[in-house]
Design an enzyme around this catalytic site. Structure first.
Site, mmCIF file in Angstrom:
data_model
loop_
_atom_site.group_PDB
_atom_site.id
_atom_site.type_symbol
_atom_site.label_atom_id
_atom_site.label_comp_id
_atom_site.label_asym_id
_atom_site.label_seq_id
_atom_site.Cartn_x
_atom_site.Cartn_y
_atom_site.Cartn_z
ATOM 1 C CB CYS A 201 -0.932 0.018 1.207
ATOM 2 S SG CYS A 201 -2.143 -1.319 1.209
ATOM 3 N NE ARG B 146 -20.508 4.551 2.956
ATOM 4 C CZ ARG B 146 -19.330 3.943 2.765
ATOM 5 N NH1 ARG B 146 -18.911 3.675 1.535
ATOM 6 N NH2 ARG B 146 -18.563 3.630 3.791
ATOM 7 C CG HIS C 32 -6.164 2.144 0.337
ATOM 8 N ND1 HIS C 32 -5.006 2.650 -0.213
ATOM 9 C CD2 HIS C 32 -5.777 1.128 1.158
ATOM 10 C CE1 HIS C 32 -3.972 1.973 0.268
ATOM 11 N NE2 HIS C 32 -4.410 1.033 1.095
ATOM 12 C CB CYS D 126 -0.457 0.098 7.729
ATOM 13 S SG CYS D 126 -2.126 0.245 7.054
#
Length: 381
Positions: free
Chosen positions: A89, A208, A336, A366
């Site tokens: 990531c 949202r 993401h 992370c």
């Protein structure tokens, strides 16, 4: 040692899974931000030493060195190289770190760093369709446990005592902060619209509005029958790309460009690969020690919201000011897109620092396998 400075940073809007950007190839999405970067700065792409590009799932559309293919898709001269980086990531944060390190060392004078991920087209976990990730030796070392980020998030919530309600409150707050930032135009300066089917896509579409802990309470746990992690307090599967132009102060001056921020310090660290997501804690400690700064010297912290327990555990262990944590929302609210997220967080960090005139900002991610990057930048303009 030379200074490395960021002179501009751009990103696409973040598309939700199977949303507006689902039909756009990763190379074309990457090319879009590359072209936007040189159009905004007036830099001749032929003078760029390298393109360092993050991407996680490097198969299918994202195979064959997508960093190099992006350069060709952008129409840049063939002599401009490109390389693809994978630190899970944190891939595009590592791309930024690596580009800055090369500039500081005198190996590059002008470099683009960023990344892409089109998770609608190359699904999460697609790498598992052939072969066996991790291998028998690593699996044996960890008792045959197959590393799973969702399970790691459950373990973190249990270890730090985070209730389902606390996690859902954090998630709802992420949506509220992102909505406020979008409405205030905080992202407008660095967001480059993408034209899809004749319509300009201009806003992160995963948001949202009106999300609340009460609404999120209705969602079923995703990784454990009586667990606390679910789709609403985890990052969204998304599509997107981002890019930064990095150089020296002297080269920026020669090009008539004003540096926005200086790359101050960087660090990478490993942690328990079963918990997996606690790496930002030691990485932050390491970069602060290296920088000579304290956590209180930092005006804003961007801690990637892979799952709600991640920034909350980081907050508990570092003693950071919660008001400075992810003030513009995060991946829970807007998504993401794995290989692009590090560079996207950097655009968000720069936006907050410039709007509030904050001298130092810290970003940490992370990463799969238990690693994490941490980067500190210093505002210049």
């Amino acid at each position: 040692m030379r200074d490395a400075v960021i002179v501009d940073a751009v990103r696409t809007p973040i598309g939700k899974r199977n949303g507006t950007l689902a039909g756009v190839h990763a190379a074309d999405l990457s090319a879009h931000v590359l072209r936007a970067l040189v159009e905004r700065t007036g830099v001749d792409p032929g003078t760029i030493d390298d393109v360092v590009w993050g991407c996680v799932t490097q198969i299918g559309d994202q195979s064959s060195n997508i960093g190099r293919i992006a350069v060709l898709a952008a129409g840049w001269p063939e002599h401009v190289p490109g390389v693809t980086v994978n630190r899970a990531c944190g891939s595009s944060q590592q791309a930024v770190d690596s580009a800055a390190h090369a500039v500081m060392a005198g190996q590059y004078d002008l470099v683009v760093a960023g990344g892409v991920e089109t998770m609608s087209r190359v699904p999460l976990g697609a790498h598992r369709t052939t072969g066996r990730p991790y291998g028998p030796t690593v699996l044996a070392r960890y008792g045959g446990v197959e590393f799973n980020q969702g399970v790691g998030a459950e373990l973190i919530a249990e270890r730090w005592g985070f209730s389902r309600t606390r996690l859902d409150e954090y998630a709802a707050d992420s949506h509220a902060k992102a909505a406020a930032a979008i409405d205030a135009g905080v992202f407008d300066d660095h967001l480059v619209p993408v034209e899809v089917d004749g319509t300009k896509f201009t806003t992160d579409e995963g948001l949202r509005r009106g999300s609340s802990a009460e609404k999120l309470a209705a969602l079923k746990p995703s990784f454990k029958e009586d667990g606390v992690i679910h789709a609403g307090n985890a990052s969204q599967i998304s599509d997107g790309a981002a890019a930064l132009l990095i150089t020296t102060p002297e080269r920026a001056r020669d090009l008539g460009l004003t540096p926005v921020a200086r790359y101050h310090s960087g660090a990478v660290s490993g942690a328990d690969p079963v918990l997996m997501l606690t790496g930002p804690i030691p990485a932050t400690q390491k970069v602060l020690q290296r920088s000579g700064l304290s956590i209180d010297d930092i005006g804003v912290y961007e801690v990637n919201e892979a799952f709600a327990p991640v920034p909350l555990a980081w907050l508990a262990e570092t003693g950071a000011d919660p008001e400075r944590l992810n003030p513009l929302g995060g991946a829970i609210a807007v998504g993401h897109p794995l290989g692009a997220s590090g560079a996207i967080l950097m655009t968000r960090l720069l936006a907050r620092m410039r709007s509030e005139n904050l001298r130092y900002g810290l970003q940490t991610m992370c990463e799969g396998g238990g690693t994490a990057n941490a980067t500190i930048i210093e505002l210049l303009a």
